[in-house]
Design a protein around this motif. Structure first.
Motif, PDB file in Angstrom:
ATOM      1  N   GLU A 192     -15.209  -9.995  48.427  1.00 31.53           N
ATOM      2  CA  GLU A 192     -14.011  -9.159  48.352  1.00 31.53           C
ATOM      3  C   GLU A 192     -14.343  -7.870  47.606  1.00 31.53           C
ATOM      4  O   GLU A 192     -14.030  -7.743  46.424  1.00 31.53           O
ATOM      5  N   VAL A 193     -15.006  -6.940  48.272  1.00 36.53           N
ATOM      6  CA  VAL A 193     -15.323  -5.658  47.642  1.00 36.53           C
ATOM      7  C   VAL A 193     -14.445  -4.560  48.250  1.00 36.53           C
ATOM      8  O   VAL A 193     -14.087  -4.617  49.415  1.00 36.53           O
ATOM      9  N   ASP A 194     -14.111  -3.591  47.407  1.00 39.90           N
ATOM     10  CA  ASP A 194     -13.301  -2.464  47.859  1.00 39.90           C
ATOM     11  C   ASP A 194     -14.175  -1.303  48.318  1.00 39.90           C
ATOM     12  O   ASP A 194     -13.783  -0.534  49.188  1.00 39.90           O
ATOM     13  N   ILE A 195     -15.339  -1.178  47.692  1.00 36.48           N
ATOM     14  CA  ILE A 195     -16.251  -0.068  47.957  1.00 36.48           C
ATOM     15  C   ILE A 195     -17.662  -0.641  48.114  1.00 36.48           C
ATOM     16  O   ILE A 195     -18.056  -1.525  47.348  1.00 36.48           O
ATOM     17  N   ILE A 196     -18.403  -0.135  49.083  1.00 38.14           N
ATOM     18  CA  ILE A 196     -19.822  -0.471  49.202  1.00 38.14           C
ATOM     19  C   ILE A 196     -20.601   0.831  49.070  1.00 38.14           C
ATOM     20  O   ILE A 196     -20.451   1.751  49.874  1.00 38.14           O
ATOM     21  N   ILE A 197     -21.415   0.886  48.026  1.00 36.31           N
ATOM     22  CA  ILE A 197     -22.277   2.047  47.782  1.00 36.31           C
ATOM     23  C   ILE A 197     -23.685   1.688  48.241  1.00 36.31           C
ATOM     24  O   ILE A 197     -24.200   0.623  47.894  1.00 36.31           O
ATOM     25  N   PHE A 198     -24.300   2.590  49.008  1.00 35.37           N
ATOM     26  CA  PHE A 198     -25.648   2.338  49.494  1.00 35.37           C
ATOM     27  C   PHE A 198     -26.400   3.650  49.664  1.00 35.37           C
ATOM     28  O   PHE A 198     -25.837   4.732  49.549  1.00 35.37           O
ATOM     29  N   GLY A 199     -27.675   3.550  49.929  1.00 36.35           N
ATOM     30  CA  GLY A 199     -28.520   4.719  50.136  1.00 36.35           C
ATOM     31  C   GLY A 199     -29.383   4.521  51.362  1.00 36.35           C
ATOM     32  O   GLY A 199     -28.903   4.214  52.436  1.00 36.35           O
ATOM     33  N   HIS A 200     -30.678   4.700  51.185  1.00 36.07           N
ATOM     34  CA  HIS A 200     -31.737   4.484  52.167  1.00 36.07           C
ATOM     35  C   HIS A 200     -31.836   5.545  53.253  1.00 36.07           C
ATOM     36  O   HIS A 200     -32.902   6.099  53.469  1.00 36.07           O
ATOM     37  N   SER A 201     -30.758   5.865  53.927  1.00 38.73           N
ATOM     38  CA  SER A 201     -30.827   6.790  55.067  1.00 38.73           C
ATOM     39  C   SER A 201     -30.865   8.259  54.650  1.00 38.73           C
ATOM     40  O   SER A 201     -31.205   9.108  55.461  1.00 38.73           O
ATOM     41  N   HIS A 202     -30.485   8.550  53.415  1.00 40.90           N
ATOM     42  CA  HIS A 202     -30.350   9.922  52.908  1.00 40.90           C
ATOM     43  C   HIS A 202     -29.228  10.677  53.629  1.00 40.90           C
ATOM     44  O   HIS A 202     -29.124  11.889  53.501  1.00 40.90           O
ATOM     45  N   ILE A 203     -28.413   9.978  54.383  1.00 42.01           N
ATOM     46  CA  ILE A 203     -27.329  10.612  55.142  1.00 42.01           C
ATOM     47  C   ILE A 203     -26.015  10.430  54.382  1.00 42.01           C
ATOM     48  O   ILE A 203     -25.539   9.300  54.233  1.00 42.01           O
ATOM     49  N   PRO A 204     -25.419  11.521  53.906  1.00 42.40           N
ATOM     50  CA  PRO A 204     -24.141  11.401  53.201  1.00 42.40           C
ATOM     51  C   PRO A 204     -23.075  10.794  54.117  1.00 42.40           C
ATOM     52  O   PRO A 204     -22.952  11.173  55.280  1.00 42.40           O
ATOM     53  N   LEU A 205     -22.338   9.831  53.568  1.00 39.90           N
ATOM     54  CA  LEU A 205     -21.321   9.147  54.356  1.00 39.90           C
ATOM     55  C   LEU A 205     -20.162   8.758  53.447  1.00 39.90           C
ATOM     56  O   LEU A 205     -20.379   8.295  52.333  1.00 39.90           O
ATOM     57  N   LEU A 206     -18.968   8.922  53.964  1.00 44.85           N
ATOM     58  CA  LEU A 206     -17.762   8.517  53.250  1.00 44.85           C
ATOM     59  C   LEU A 206     -16.736   8.150  54.311  1.00 44.85           C
ATOM     60  O   LEU A 206     -16.160   9.023  54.957  1.00 44.85           O
ATOM     61  N   ARG A 207     -16.555   6.843  54.537  1.00 52.39           N
ATOM     62  CA  ARG A 207     -15.590   6.402  55.547  1.00 52.39           C
ATOM     63  C   ARG A 207     -15.194   4.957  55.288  1.00 52.39           C
ATOM     64  O   ARG A 207     -15.888   4.230  54.585  1.00 52.39           O
ATOM     65  N   TYR A 208     -14.070   4.592  55.848  1.00 52.15           N
ATOM     66  CA  TYR A 208     -13.605   3.214  55.734  1.00 52.15           C
ATOM     67  C   TYR A 208     -14.043   2.411  56.937  1.00 52.15           C
ATOM     68  O   TYR A 208     -14.084   2.911  58.064  1.00 52.15           O
ATOM     69  N   PHE A 209     -14.356   1.145  56.682  1.00 54.78           N
ATOM     70  CA  PHE A 209     -14.590   0.174  57.743  1.00 54.78           C
ATOM     71  C   PHE A 209     -13.874  -1.104  57.312  1.00 54.78           C
ATOM     72  O   PHE A 209     -14.232  -1.706  56.284  1.00 54.78           O
ATOM     73  N   LYS A 210     -12.824  -1.459  58.042  1.00 57.65           N
ATOM     74  CA  LYS A 210     -12.045  -2.668  57.749  1.00 57.65           C
ATOM     75  C   LYS A 210     -11.673  -2.765  56.268  1.00 57.65           C
ATOM     76  O   LYS A 210     -11.999  -3.737  55.595  1.00 57.65           O
ATOM     77  N   LYS A 211     -11.046  -1.758  55.757  1.00 54.25           N
ATOM     78  CA  LYS A 211     -10.515  -1.716  54.393  1.00 54.25           C
ATOM     79  C   LYS A 211     -11.581  -1.631  53.305  1.00 54.25           C
ATOM     80  O   LYS A 211     -11.282  -1.748  52.124  1.00 54.25           O
ATOM     81  N   LYS A 212     -12.836  -1.446  53.694  1.00 53.22           N
ATOM     82  CA  LYS A 212     -13.910  -1.245  52.724  1.00 53.22           C
ATOM     83  C   LYS A 212     -14.371   0.210  52.806  1.00 53.22           C
ATOM     84  O   LYS A 212     -14.674   0.702  53.896  1.00 53.22           O
ATOM     85  N   LEU A 213     -14.412   0.877  51.665  1.00 49.77           N
ATOM     86  CA  LEU A 213     -14.899   2.245  51.624  1.00 49.77           C
ATOM     87  C   LEU A 213     -16.425   2.209  51.603  1.00 49.77           C
ATOM     88  O   LEU A 213     -17.021   1.641  50.684  1.00 49.77           O
ATOM     89  N   LEU A 214     -17.058   2.775  52.623  1.00 52.83           N
ATOM     90  CA  LEU A 214     -18.516   2.872  52.689  1.00 52.83           C
ATOM     91  C   LEU A 214     -18.914   4.231  52.136  1.00 52.83           C
ATOM     92  O   LEU A 214     -18.397   5.257  52.584  1.00 52.83           O
ATOM     93  N   LEU A 215     -19.827   4.213  51.187  1.00 52.14           N
ATOM     94  CA  LEU A 215     -20.165   5.439  50.493  1.00 52.14           C
ATOM     95  C   LEU A 215     -21.687   5.559  50.340  1.00 52.14           C
ATOM     96  O   LEU A 215     -22.307   4.731  49.689  1.00 52.14           O
ATOM     97  N   ASN A 216     -22.258   6.551  51.000  1.00 55.77           N
ATOM     98  CA  ASN A 216     -23.668   6.894  50.819  1.00 55.77           C
ATOM     99  C   ASN A 216     -23.693   8.301  50.229  1.00 55.77           C
ATOM    100  O   ASN A 216     -23.211   9.243  50.858  1.00 55.77           O
ATOM    101  N   PRO A 217     -24.257   8.455  49.019  1.00 56.54           N
ATOM    102  CA  PRO A 217     -24.239   9.773  48.385  1.00 56.54           C
ATOM    103  C   PRO A 217     -25.207  10.782  48.988  1.00 56.54           C
ATOM    104  O   PRO A 217     -25.156  11.958  48.646  1.00 56.54           O
ATOM    105  N   GLY A 218     -26.081  10.343  49.895  1.00 54.48           N
ATOM    106  CA  GLY A 218     -27.156  11.230  50.342  1.00 54.48           C
ATOM    107  C   GLY A 218     -28.212  11.251  49.249  1.00 54.48           C
ATOM    108  O   GLY A 218     -28.372  10.275  48.527  1.00 54.48           O
ATOM    109  N   SER A 219     -28.904  12.355  49.099  1.00 51.68           N
ATOM    110  CA  SER A 219     -29.953  12.448  48.079  1.00 51.68           C
ATOM    111  C   SER A 219     -29.902  13.798  47.373  1.00 51.68           C
ATOM    112  O   SER A 219     -29.808  14.833  48.038  1.00 51.68           O
ATOM    113  N   PRO A 220     -30.025  13.788  46.047  1.00 48.59           N
ATOM    114  CA  PRO A 220     -30.068  15.053  45.321  1.00 48.59           C
ATOM    115  C   PRO A 220     -31.463  15.678  45.297  1.00 48.59           C
ATOM    116  O   PRO A 220     -31.644  16.779  44.797  1.00 48.59           O
ATOM    117  N   MET A 221     -32.442  14.966  45.857  1.00 46.47           N
ATOM    118  CA  MET A 221     -33.836  15.399  45.782  1.00 46.47           C
ATOM    119  C   MET A 221     -34.528  15.538  47.128  1.00 46.47           C
ATOM    120  O   MET A 221     -35.526  16.231  47.233  1.00 46.47           O
TER     121      MET A 221
END
Length: 165
Positions: A106-135
């Motif tokens: 039961e998570v509200d937000i899933i934070i992940f990386g790996h792809s370096h692709i910034p992403l901010l969207r909902y999928f089935k009531k879960k906020l998917l968040l990829n910050p991209g990369s600062p480097m």
């Protein structure tokens, strides 16, 4: 609570210091979350000078980082559950892998990386968040990270910048 979310710093390979734009926000944050691919414990020590640091290891991280951080973690912040995972693996898309990593949780937000692709969207009531990369922006026009504000409401916004100095 103000949280700076970053990932895929790949330091020192992609630079010896954190970008000034990121540092500006780190000075104002309550918590720092790193979604893996630190590349060196020096990144942790740099971030730690600005506040509490939570995170996970990624696919390029060495044993010292794997000894310090888990593969995935769930934090509770002001009643909201935040899942953190790097997102690497075989087959499937990064998004599918991170959703599977928290299947049944039961998570509200899933934070992940790996792809370096910034992403901010909902999928089935879960906020998917990829910050991209600062480097390492790869083919994207900007470096990035996320400012996540968690209280009664959740607010997330990417910060995009051109110069990583």
């Amino acid at each position: 609570m103000n949280i700076v979310v970053t990932a895929d710093t790949h330091m020192p390979d992609k630079g010896k210091q954190l970008p000034s734009r990121l540092i500006k926000e780190l000075k104002k944050t309550d918590l720092i979350i790193h979604a893996g691919d630190w590349n060196s414990m020096e990144v942790y020590h740099m971030l730690r000078t600005y506040g509490e640091v939570k995170g996970v290891y990624g696919n390029v991280d060495r044993e010292d980082i794997k000894d310090r951080f888990p593969a995935q973690e769930i934090l509770e912040v002001h009643g909201h559950k935040i899942g953190i995972v790097h997102g690497h693996g075989d087959k499937k898309t990064t998004e599918k892998r991170v959703l599977e990593a928290f299947e049944g949780e039961e998570v509200d937000i899933i934070i992940f990386g790996h792809s370096h692709i910034p992403l901010l969207r909902y999928f089935k009531k879960k906020l998917l968040l990829n910050p991209g990369s600062p480097m390492d922006k790869r083919t994207h026009p900007y470096y990035s990270f996320v400012i996540l504000t968690v209280g009664e409401e959740i607010r997330a916004e990417h910060v995009f910048f051109k110069d990583k100095n």
